[in-house]
Design an enzyme around this catalytic site. Structure first.
Site, PDB file in Angstrom:
ATOM      1  N   GLU A   1      82.285 -13.638  58.693  1.00 31.20           N
ATOM      2  CA  GLU A   1      82.308 -13.321  57.195  1.00 31.20           C
ATOM      3  C   GLU A   1      82.408 -14.359  56.143  1.00 31.20           C
ATOM      4  O   GLU A   1      83.076 -15.470  56.320  1.00 31.20           O
ATOM      5  CB  GLU A   1      83.731 -12.458  57.014  1.00 31.20           C
ATOM      6  CG  GLU A   1      83.634 -11.618  56.351  1.00 31.20           C
ATOM      7  CD  GLU A   1      82.821 -10.180  56.724  1.00 31.20           C
ATOM      8  OE1 GLU A   1      81.935 -10.130  56.242  1.00 31.20           O
ATOM      9  OE2 GLU A   1      83.512  -9.420  57.433  1.00 31.20           O
ATOM     10  N   HIS A   2      81.468 -13.978  54.976  1.00 34.23           N
ATOM     11  CA  HIS A   2      81.314 -15.015  54.079  1.00 34.23           C
ATOM     12  C   HIS A   2      80.197 -16.278  54.605  1.00 34.23           C
ATOM     13  O   HIS A   2      80.287 -17.300  53.972  1.00 34.23           O
ATOM     14  CB  HIS A   2      82.479 -15.470  53.268  1.00 34.23           C
ATOM     15  CG  HIS A   2      82.758 -14.419  52.715  1.00 34.23           C
ATOM     16  ND1 HIS A   2      82.372 -14.348  51.294  1.00 34.23           N
ATOM     17  CD2 HIS A   2      83.814 -13.476  52.678  1.00 34.23           C
ATOM     18  CE1 HIS A   2      83.131 -13.175  50.545  1.00 34.23           C
ATOM     19  NE2 HIS A   2      83.886 -12.704  51.498  1.00 34.23           N
TER      20      HIS A   2
ATOM     21  N   TYR B   1      83.462 -13.543  44.234  1.00 33.73           N
ATOM     22  CA  TYR B   1      82.430 -13.632  45.244  1.00 33.73           C
ATOM     23  C   TYR B   1      81.643 -14.826  44.839  1.00 33.73           C
ATOM     24  O   TYR B   1      81.297 -15.764  45.460  1.00 33.73           O
ATOM     25  CB  TYR B   1      81.394 -12.312  45.513  1.00 33.73           C
ATOM     26  CG  TYR B   1      80.418 -12.638  46.729  1.00 33.73           C
ATOM     27  CD1 TYR B   1      80.710 -12.240  47.760  1.00 33.73           C
ATOM     28  CD2 TYR B   1      79.030 -12.739  46.373  1.00 33.73           C
ATOM     29  CE1 TYR B   1      79.879 -12.175  48.941  1.00 33.73           C
ATOM     30  CE2 TYR B   1      78.204 -12.948  47.403  1.00 33.73           C
ATOM     31  CZ  TYR B   1      78.607 -12.630  48.699  1.00 33.73           C
ATOM     32  OH  TYR B   1      77.664 -12.617  49.576  1.00 33.73           O
TER      33      TYR B   1
ATOM     34  N   GLY C   1      80.539   1.675  47.582  1.00 35.19           N
ATOM     35  CA  GLY C   1      81.628   0.638  47.598  1.00 35.19           C
ATOM     36  C   GLY C   1      82.642   0.442  48.490  1.00 35.19           C
ATOM     37  O   GLY C   1      83.750  -0.266  47.904  1.00 35.19           O
TER      38      GLY C   1
ATOM     39  N   ARG D   1      76.487  -0.814  57.409  1.00 34.44           N
ATOM     40  CA  ARG D   1      76.714  -1.892  58.458  1.00 34.44           C
ATOM     41  C   ARG D   1      78.350  -2.097  58.651  1.00 34.44           C
ATOM     42  O   ARG D   1      78.836  -1.927  57.521  1.00 34.44           O
ATOM     43  CB  ARG D   1      76.030  -3.030  58.594  1.00 34.44           C
ATOM     44  CG  ARG D   1      76.230  -3.949  57.080  1.00 34.44           C
ATOM     45  CD  ARG D   1      77.353  -4.994  57.369  1.00 34.44           C
ATOM     46  NE  ARG D   1      77.600  -5.828  56.065  1.00 34.44           N
ATOM     47  CZ  ARG D   1      78.498  -5.311  55.369  1.00 34.44           C
ATOM     48  NH1 ARG D   1      79.423  -4.342  55.735  1.00 34.44           N
ATOM     49  NH2 ARG D   1      78.854  -6.076  54.372  1.00 34.44           N
TER      50      ARG D   1
ATOM     51  N   SER E   1      76.737   0.022  51.287  1.00 32.71           N
ATOM     52  CA  SER E   1      75.934   1.431  50.726  1.00 32.71           C
ATOM     53  C   SER E   1      74.717   0.697  49.958  1.00 32.71           C
ATOM     54  O   SER E   1      73.844   1.481  49.875  1.00 32.71           O
ATOM     55  CB  SER E   1      77.015   2.343  49.755  1.00 32.71           C
ATOM     56  OG  SER E   1      77.667   1.432  48.970  1.00 32.71           O
TER      57      SER E   1
ATOM     58  N   GLY F   1      82.517  -1.108  51.160  1.00 34.87           N
ATOM     59  CA  GLY F   1      82.207  -2.476  51.837  1.00 34.87           C
ATOM     60  C   GLY F   1      81.564  -2.259  53.138  1.00 34.87           C
ATOM     61  O   GLY F   1      81.504  -3.071  54.047  1.00 34.87           O
TER      62      GLY F   1
ATOM     63  N   ASP G   1      73.298  -8.142  54.995  1.00 39.28           N
ATOM     64  CA  ASP G   1      73.437  -6.545  55.067  1.00 39.28           C
ATOM     65  C   ASP G   1      72.044  -5.920  55.068  1.00 39.28           C
ATOM     66  O   ASP G   1      71.597  -5.044  55.629  1.00 39.28           O
ATOM     67  CB  ASP G   1      74.153  -6.210  53.686  1.00 39.28           C
ATOM     68  CG  ASP G   1      75.623  -6.714  53.399  1.00 39.28           C
ATOM     69  OD1 ASP G   1      75.974  -7.110  54.492  1.00 39.28           O
ATOM     70  OD2 ASP G   1      76.046  -6.721  52.308  1.00 39.28           O
TER      71      ASP G   1
ATOM     72  N   ASP H   1      77.211 -15.837  55.763  1.00 34.98           N
ATOM     73  CA  ASP H   1      75.775 -15.747  55.436  1.00 34.98           C
ATOM     74  C   ASP H   1      75.203 -16.537  54.226  1.00 34.98           C
ATOM     75  O   ASP H   1      73.921 -17.427  54.652  1.00 34.98           O
ATOM     76  CB  ASP H   1      75.241 -14.119  55.416  1.00 34.98           C
ATOM     77  CG  ASP H   1      75.761 -13.615  54.049  1.00 34.98           C
ATOM     78  OD1 ASP H   1      76.587 -14.111  53.604  1.00 34.98           O
ATOM     79  OD2 ASP H   1      75.440 -12.354  53.978  1.00 34.98           O
TER      80      ASP H   1
HETATM   81  C1  GLA Z   1      79.288  -8.807  51.129  1.00 34.52           C
HETATM   82  C2  GLA Z   1      77.504  -9.654  50.845  1.00 34.52           C
HETATM   83  C3  GLA Z   1      77.089 -10.375  52.201  1.00 34.52           C
HETATM   84  C4  GLA Z   1      78.293 -11.184  52.836  1.00 34.52           C
HETATM   85  C5  GLA Z   1      79.674 -10.469  53.084  1.00 34.52           C
HETATM   86  C6  GLA Z   1      80.655 -11.300  53.220  1.00 34.52           C
HETATM   87  O1  GLA Z   1      78.925  -7.954  51.902  1.00 34.52           O
HETATM   88  O2  GLA Z   1      76.511  -8.530  50.218  1.00 34.52           O
HETATM   89  O3  GLA Z   1      75.917 -10.869  51.982  1.00 34.52           O
HETATM   90  O4  GLA Z   1      78.270 -12.413  52.119  1.00 34.52           O
HETATM   91  O5  GLA Z   1      79.671  -9.887  51.716  1.00 34.52           O
HETATM   92  O6  GLA Z   1      80.385 -11.576  54.784  1.00 34.52           O
END
Ligand code: GLA
Length: 392
Positions: A43-44, A236, A136, A37, A141, A138, A186, A46
């Site tokens: 972003e961040h 993270y 890896g 995806r 995968s 982003g 994801d 979820d």
């Molecule tokens: C990674 C995590 C997701 C989300 C993004 C940031 O991809 O797997 O759950 O938190 O970072 O949006």
């Protein structure tokens, strides 16, 4: 000249089939695919019960295989993992003998989903994994491997859950077998992507709302920085904790319940860092809602502006960008025909996503390739469907 990859599901399936024949000496009878995806905005958010707006990609992970009767699972991957065996064998888990994470690490995503799979009893099986999702990079995968595994297990032993429950099982696998405390985005988009649509996901209610994204005049360009700073994995969980403690200090269940007025009013209750983290989240949820409305109205200019605001906030308040991503965004924004650009995914490397006029794509790739200080890889993907069974 800029390289642009648009691999097809058929090519990945063929690779898996050939590897299966070579490893197991027979033809697979089952095949499934699950997409990677790209997140357009949100972003961040979820893991803060917020909104996200990802789309599923044409890049996929496939599993092909056959059931076996001796209670063993034999897995092979066609991908290269430094120093790790490509083949692994283990028994179907039981209550007395559950699966545990180990080496090779790539198999932990598969093991985690098997361990948490809600239906049973599962038979053993032979399977080959192949993928066109960069590892890896982003673009999820790992989630695509989890969701492909889940979809494969459904063929062996049907489940009866809703799609959100399936996403939660895959998320649990990532938490407990890969040690990554990820949100639900994801896995949910890899399961429920819709061709020609981005999906507005509400990570509090787990409702999904398709937003059309099939205008032939508009393209989504993904640029892989081909760097991954190790800081990402340690930062993270730190961001998650900072968000949780900010919400708690403000007396809320999550930052979804907070608006800018609450945040300003409660500024004294937060550390300076918590305040900036929370300001990103609260602003980003608002931006994502506005961006979904702009996309529905084909207002790409507004969408692009919100993407840039998102990037700046991730860079300055959330501090998850890096010089390579900042440079890629800056380069993209200097190309005529680009609406907006931002880092996408967890950050500290990986990819940027750029919304632009389709006719500007070649120009943009060339411009970026010539000036980026590293080596960029490009993907021009349309919004694709989620996981499916593939005919063999
Ligand atoms: C990674 C995590 C997701 C989300 C993004 C940031 O991809 O797997 O759950 O938190 O970072 O949006």
């Amino acid at each position: 000249m800029a390289a642009c990859r648009e691999p097809e599901v058929g090519a990945v399936l063929e690779e898996a089939r050939r590897a299966f024949h070579k490893e197991f000496g027979s033809e697979p009878t089952l095949a499934v695919s699950a997409p990677g995806r790209v997140n357009l905005i949100g972003e961040h958010t979820d893991y803060n019960d917020g909104l996200v707006l990802p789309m599923a990609l044409e890049l996929v992970t496939v599993l092909v295989g056959i059931p076996r009767l001796d209670g063993l699972i034999s897995l092979v991957t066609t991908s290269e993992y430094a120093d790790e065996p490509r083949r692994v064998e283990f028994p179907v888990p039981t209550a007395e003998q559950p699966l545990e994470p180990g080496i090779p690490r790539w198999a932990n995503y598969v093991k985690g989903v098997i361990q948490h799979y809600p239906a049973g009893p599962l038979p053993g099986f032979n399977a080959v994994v192949a993928s066109s999702v960069p590892l890896g990079g982003g673009l999820s995968s790992s989630a695509s491997l989890e969701v492909a595994t889940y979809t494969f297990l459904q063929q062996l032993c049907p489940d009866s859950g809703a799609v959100t429950m399936r996403a939660q099982v895959c998320q649990r696998a990532e938490h407990s077998f890969a040690g990554v405390p990820c949100g639900i985005m994801d896995q949910l988009i890899s399961l429920s992507g819709q061709k020609g649509h981005a999906l507005l996901l509400d990570c509090r209610s787990l409702e999904t709302c398709p937003v059309p994204l099939s205008d032939p005049g508009v393209a989504v360009l993904i640029t892989n920085s081909n760097v991954r700073h190790s800081l990402g994995s340690s930062e993270y969980p730190i961001r998650r904790r900072q968000c949780d403690s900010a919400a708690k200090a403000l007396g809320k269940k999550s930052l979804r319940e907070v608006d800018m007025k609450d945040l300003e009013a409660g500024k004294e209750l937060l550390t300076k860092e918590e305040f900036r983290r929370a300001r990103h989240i609260v602003g980003e949820i608002q931006r994502t809602s506005e961006a979904a409305a702009a996309l529905s109205a084909s207002d790409y200019k507004t969408f692009g502006r919100l993407m840039v605001e998102s990037h700046n906030s991730l860079r300055d308040d959330y501090e998850v960008s890096c010089p390579e991503l900042d440079q890629l965004v800056m380069l993209a924004l200097s190309v005529p025909g680009v609406y907006g650009s931002r880092m996408t995914g967890g950050g500290f490397g990986g990819c940027t996503v750029t919304l632009l006029e389709a006719s500007a794509a070649t120009r943009a790739m060339q411009h970026i390739q010539e000036r980026y200080k590293g080596t960029a890889t490009f993907y021009l993907s349309k919004a694709a469907d989620g996981a499916k069974v593939q005919p063999l």
